[in-house]
Scaffold this motif. Structure first.
Motif, PDB file in Angstrom:
ATOM      1  N   ARG A  62       0.839  -1.217   0.000  1.00 48.10           N
ATOM      2  CA  ARG A  62       0.000   0.000   0.000  1.00 48.10           C
ATOM      3  C   ARG A  62       0.863   1.252   0.000  1.00 48.10           C
ATOM      4  O   ARG A  62       0.548   2.223  -0.685  1.00 48.10           O
ATOM      5  N   ALA A  66       0.864   4.066  -2.852  1.00 44.57           N
ATOM      6  CA  ALA A  66       0.545   5.455  -2.527  1.00 44.57           C
ATOM      7  C   ALA A  66       1.660   6.388  -2.979  1.00 44.57           C
ATOM      8  O   ALA A  66       1.400   7.520  -3.392  1.00 44.57           O
ATOM      9  N   HIS A  78      -3.674  10.094   0.041  1.00 46.50           N
ATOM     10  CA  HIS A  78      -3.247   8.991   0.892  1.00 46.50           C
ATOM     11  C   HIS A  78      -4.098   7.770   0.585  1.00 46.50           C
ATOM     12  O   HIS A  78      -5.260   7.890   0.199  1.00 46.50           O
ATOM     13  N   ALA A  79      -3.515   6.602   0.768  1.00 49.43           N
ATOM     14  CA  ALA A  79      -4.258   5.364   0.549  1.00 49.43           C
ATOM     15  C   ALA A  79      -5.425   5.300   1.516  1.00 49.43           C
ATOM     16  O   ALA A  79      -5.282   5.595   2.692  1.00 49.43           O
ATOM     17  N   ASP A  84      -9.555   7.779  -3.509  1.00 51.22           N
ATOM     18  CA  ASP A  84      -9.165   6.448  -3.982  1.00 51.22           C
ATOM     19  C   ASP A  84     -10.371   5.581  -4.295  1.00 51.22           C
ATOM     20  O   ASP A  84     -10.243   4.579  -4.963  1.00 51.22           O
TER      21      ASP A  84
END
Length: 85
Positions: A62, A66, A78-79, A84
């Motif tokens: 992740r 990112a 941001h993840a 997202d």
């Protein structure tokens, strides 16, 4: 309480700690041939270590994903953020 502490660890540290727990769990399983009663503890420790390893690997993936995402209008995404989804 322990889970909150583990959540704050970096993915790399989680991966290393998970591998150490897996090795310790397998050592306890090996010792269970001599000392009866260590089998359950060894299996449990190895399973917890495996879960931590998987968590660390997913966290590293992740973070890598990112870091590769381009920012939108100079904004850092941001993840897990709403953009997202």
């Amino acid at each position: 309480m322990i889970l909150l502490f583990l959540h704050r660890l970096s993915p790399r540290v989680r991966l290393i700690a998970g591998m150490a727990l897996v090795v310790a769990g397998l050592a306890l399983v090996a010792l269970s041939t001599v000392y009866v009663g260590l089998l359950n503890h060894g299996i449990g420790l190895a399973v917890i270590g495996a879960v931590m390893c998987v968590s660390g690997a997913v966290g590293r993936r992740r973070a890598r994903r990112a870091a590769a995402q381009p920012s939108v209008d100079g904004e850092v995404t941001h993840a897990g953020s709403a953009r997202d989804r």
